[in-house]
Design a protein around this motif. Structure first.
Motif, PDB file in Angstrom:
ATOM      1  N   SER A 113      -8.782 -26.619 -13.100  1.00 16.82           N
ATOM      2  CA  SER A 113      -7.634 -26.576 -12.182  1.00 16.82           C
ATOM      3  C   SER A 113      -6.803 -25.311 -12.346  1.00 16.82           C
ATOM      4  CB  SER A 113      -6.730 -27.792 -12.420  1.00 16.82           C
ATOM      5  OG  SER A 113      -6.045 -27.673 -13.660  1.00 16.82           O
ATOM      6  N   GLY A 114      -7.284 -24.382 -13.160  1.00 17.71           N
ATOM      7  CA  GLY A 114      -6.485 -23.194 -13.434  1.00 17.71           C
ATOM      8  C   GLY A 114      -5.300 -23.491 -14.317  1.00 17.71           C
ATOM      9  N   SER A 126      -3.117 -25.894 -14.170  1.00 16.48           N
ATOM     10  CA  SER A 126      -1.910 -26.365 -13.470  1.00 16.48           C
ATOM     11  C   SER A 126      -1.369 -27.627 -14.138  1.00 16.48           C
ATOM     12  CB  SER A 126      -2.237 -26.671 -12.010  1.00 16.48           C
ATOM     13  OG  SER A 126      -2.615 -25.497 -11.325  1.00 16.48           O
ATOM     14  N   LYS A 184      -1.805 -18.382 -17.219  1.00 17.97           N
ATOM     15  CA  LYS A 184      -1.234 -19.161 -16.120  1.00 17.97           C
ATOM     16  C   LYS A 184       0.224 -18.746 -15.873  1.00 17.97           C
ATOM     17  CE  LYS A 184       0.003 -22.805 -13.539  1.00 17.97           C
ATOM     18  NZ  LYS A 184      -0.358 -22.936 -12.113  1.00 17.97           N
ATOM     19  N   ILE A 243      -7.186 -14.667 -21.055  1.00 14.12           N
ATOM     20  CA  ILE A 243      -7.926 -15.545 -20.168  1.00 14.12           C
ATOM     21  C   ILE A 243      -8.691 -16.544 -21.020  1.00 14.12           C
ATOM     22  CG2 ILE A 243      -9.901 -13.954 -20.071  1.00 14.12           C
ATOM     23  CD1 ILE A 243     -10.301 -14.875 -17.144  1.00 14.12           C
ATOM     24  N   CYS A 266     -13.976 -20.291 -15.214  1.00 17.87           N
ATOM     25  CA  CYS A 266     -12.583 -19.873 -15.411  1.00 17.87           C
ATOM     26  C   CYS A 266     -11.970 -19.544 -14.066  1.00 17.87           C
ATOM     27  CB  CYS A 266     -12.473 -18.677 -16.358  1.00 17.87           C
ATOM     28  SG  CYS A 266     -13.257 -17.169 -15.746  1.00 17.87           S
ATOM     29  N   LYS A 267     -10.676 -19.744 -13.974  1.00 22.24           N
ATOM     30  CA  LYS A 267      -9.916 -19.344 -12.800  1.00 22.24           C
ATOM     31  C   LYS A 267      -9.230 -18.007 -13.111  1.00 22.24           C
ATOM     32  CE  LYS A 267     -10.420 -23.170 -10.285  1.00 22.24           C
ATOM     33  NZ  LYS A 267     -11.008 -23.212  -8.931  1.00 22.24           N
ATOM     34  N   LYS A 268      -8.930 -17.258 -12.074  1.00 19.47           N
ATOM     35  CA  LYS A 268      -8.314 -15.952 -12.271  1.00 19.47           C
ATOM     36  C   LYS A 268      -6.875 -16.108 -12.755  1.00 19.47           C
ATOM     37  CE  LYS A 268      -8.162 -11.471  -9.946  1.00 19.47           C
ATOM     38  NZ  LYS A 268      -8.444 -10.777  -8.657  1.00 19.47           N
ATOM     39  N   PRO A 269      -6.559 -15.621 -13.958  1.00 22.96           N
ATOM     40  CA  PRO A 269      -5.182 -15.733 -14.436  1.00 22.96           C
ATOM     41  C   PRO A 269      -4.272 -14.750 -13.710  1.00 22.96           C
ATOM     42  CG  PRO A 269      -6.495 -14.474 -15.992  1.00 22.96           C
ATOM     43  CD  PRO A 269      -7.441 -14.940 -14.921  1.00 22.96           C
ATOM     44  N   SER A 270      -3.015 -15.103 -13.595  1.00 25.07           N
ATOM     45  CA  SER A 270      -2.069 -14.273 -12.841  1.00 25.07           C
ATOM     46  C   SER A 270      -1.000 -13.638 -13.712  1.00 25.07           C
ATOM     47  CB  SER A 270      -1.395 -15.112 -11.741  1.00 25.07           C
ATOM     48  OG  SER A 270      -2.335 -15.539 -10.792  1.00 25.07           O
ATOM     49  N   THR A 295      -3.581 -18.910 -21.614  1.00 23.18           N
ATOM     50  CA  THR A 295      -4.351 -19.047 -20.383  1.00 23.18           C
ATOM     51  C   THR A 295      -4.076 -17.973 -19.339  1.00 23.18           C
ATOM     52  OG1 THR A 295      -2.724 -20.452 -19.264  1.00 23.18           O
ATOM     53  CG2 THR A 295      -4.329 -21.551 -20.707  1.00 23.18           C
ATOM     54  N   ALA A 331      -9.263 -26.013 -17.482  1.00 22.69           N
ATOM     55  CA  ALA A 331      -9.734 -24.763 -16.887  1.00 22.69           C
ATOM     56  C   ALA A 331     -10.107 -24.935 -15.433  1.00 22.69           C
ATOM     57  CB  ALA A 331     -10.933 -24.235 -17.681  1.00 22.69           C
TER      58      ALA A 331
END
Length: 396
Positions: free
Chosen positions: A144-145, A147, A176, A321, A312-316, A174, A142
């Motif tokens: 690193s988003g 990656s 991602k 999420i 959490c990072k913003k999912p795209s 995720t 989580a």
């Protein structure tokens, strides 16, 4: 004595808390379902109108490969994404899950391995157990988003048993979105190690923030090793239709998969008739749906950012999420929400993320949230989560 195969298949982590939710409902508690990717968007009228206008006197078996009008509609659909499949490259399936199972059974012998970035869609575990193959996780996190790691870390996971890399893009659970550099990374590894790429791209319509959707099918030099399991379920809010497909330019693979399609006879005729007409849904439908999900994403993410201890990072992409919570055990927290906590007689059903990981111990303090319900319900759900975290007794 039951088979080892069935004993190894886990209960769905997405659905296994339903009994607790039913108990809450029976107590008069409103439960907001954040656990499952069941869109509340209206299914396009084109689907139902095609079925209503069906005028054959007998609902007969369809061809095992699928009815021609549905296959041709998928060909046109992919062409709109500059993916040049023809009718020989497509087999209709009972949803994306059958497409994935057929792919695993065709590519792998018992004991073979597939690499998958974790966390991953939990039903992959069940399909892999049915096929008798092993999932080897490519660990992401989580912070690193989610990656992908360096190329060397992935190469170290490849063995003589490795047959394929399965990538879900955009990702469930995720959100991602894998962009050009990461797509090329997987492409390079597949070429170097002679691996197949199973490209689960069922959420391709839902890519936000101006990012570019890139399919593995866009690359000519790997077209013979790319298999795309697909589904109409999410993009057209038609989960119950159970219509999907397998698409690949590899003639040997498609010829072999047809034997599996023949073994289950055919996909339901009327559902294929309805799905074939979805190609006529106007572009405005998908544009409105994408905007709606993007707004829901923003609401959920912004709410999580305001909660103490949540990471959490913003999912795209997609409509999920994964968030790391300041709790010791997310499953116990989820059960506590249903059994002991409410705000004005309302609570939430969330999915613990541990079962989206193959590596023991990972995801124990994480949850997956599906934002496939309406904005007003999401506002209330996020407030419930915020208030619950303030008073939950078993926090870190």
């Amino acid at each position: 004595m039951l088979s080892q195969r069935i004993n190894k298949i886990q209960a769905s982590p997405i659905r296994k808390l339903y009994p607790y939710a039913e108990e809450a409902l029976n107590r008069g508690i409103v439960v907001y379902p954040l656990n499952i990717g069941q869109p509340d968007i209206k299914t396009p009228e084109e689907y139902l109108s095609a079925i209503c206008n069906f005028d054959e006197e007998v609902i007969s078996y369809a061809n095992s490969k699928g009815i021609p009008q549905l296959i041709n509609s998928f060909v046109k659909y992919y062409n709109n994404y500059e993916i040049n499949f023809n009718s020989d490259d497509i087999i209709i399936t009972n949803g994306g899950s059958e497409a994935l199972l057929f792919t695993m059974l065709t590519l792998c012998d018992v004991g073979d391995e597939i690499l998958i970035p974790e966390p991953y869609y939990s039903n992959y575990n069940s399909l892999a157990h049915i096929a008798g193959i092993n999932i080897v996780p490519i660990t992401t996190n989580a912070e690193s988003g989610f990656s992908l790691p360096e190329k060397s870390a992935i190469l170290n996971l490849v063995t003589s048993k490795t047959k394929a890399i399965l990538i879900t893009n955009p990702s469930n659970p995720t959100g991602k979105v894998y962009l050009k550099d990461e797509i090329n990374l997987i492409r390079e590894i597949a070429l170097e190690k002679n691996l197949f790429i199973i490209a689960d791209e069922v959420y391709k319509e839902f890519v936000y923030d101006g990012l570019e959707y890139i399919s593995f099918a866009h690359f000519k030099d790997i077209e013979d090793r790319v298999i795309i399991p697909d589904s109409i379920s999410k993009r057209y809010s038609a989960c119950g239709a159970r219509i999907g497909c397998i698409a690949s330019k590899n003639k040997e693979i498609m010829k072999s998969m047809l034997k599996l399609a023949q073994s289950r006879l055919a996909v339901a005729t009327l559902e294929q008739v309805g799905a074939a007409n979805l190609i006529n849904v106007p572009d405005s439908y998908m544009e409105e749906v994408k905007t709606e999900y993007c707004n829901r994403r923003d609401l959920v993410f912004n709410a999580l950012q305001e909660m103490d201890g949540v990471i959490c990072k913003k999912p795209s992409g997609a409509f999920y999420i994964v968030a790391k919570l300041p709790v010791v055990d997310a499953e116990k927290f989820a059960i506590w929400l249903l059994r002991e906590f409410n705000v004005d007689n309302e609570t939430i059903l969330i999915t613990p993320a541990e079962n989206f990981y193959a590596t023991d111990g990972l995801g124990r303090d994480e949850i997956r949230i599906s934002y496939s319900i309406n904005i007003e319900s999401l506002k209330k759900a996020m407030n419930i989560l915020k208030e619950a975290l303030k008073v939950y007794p078993n926090k870190k």
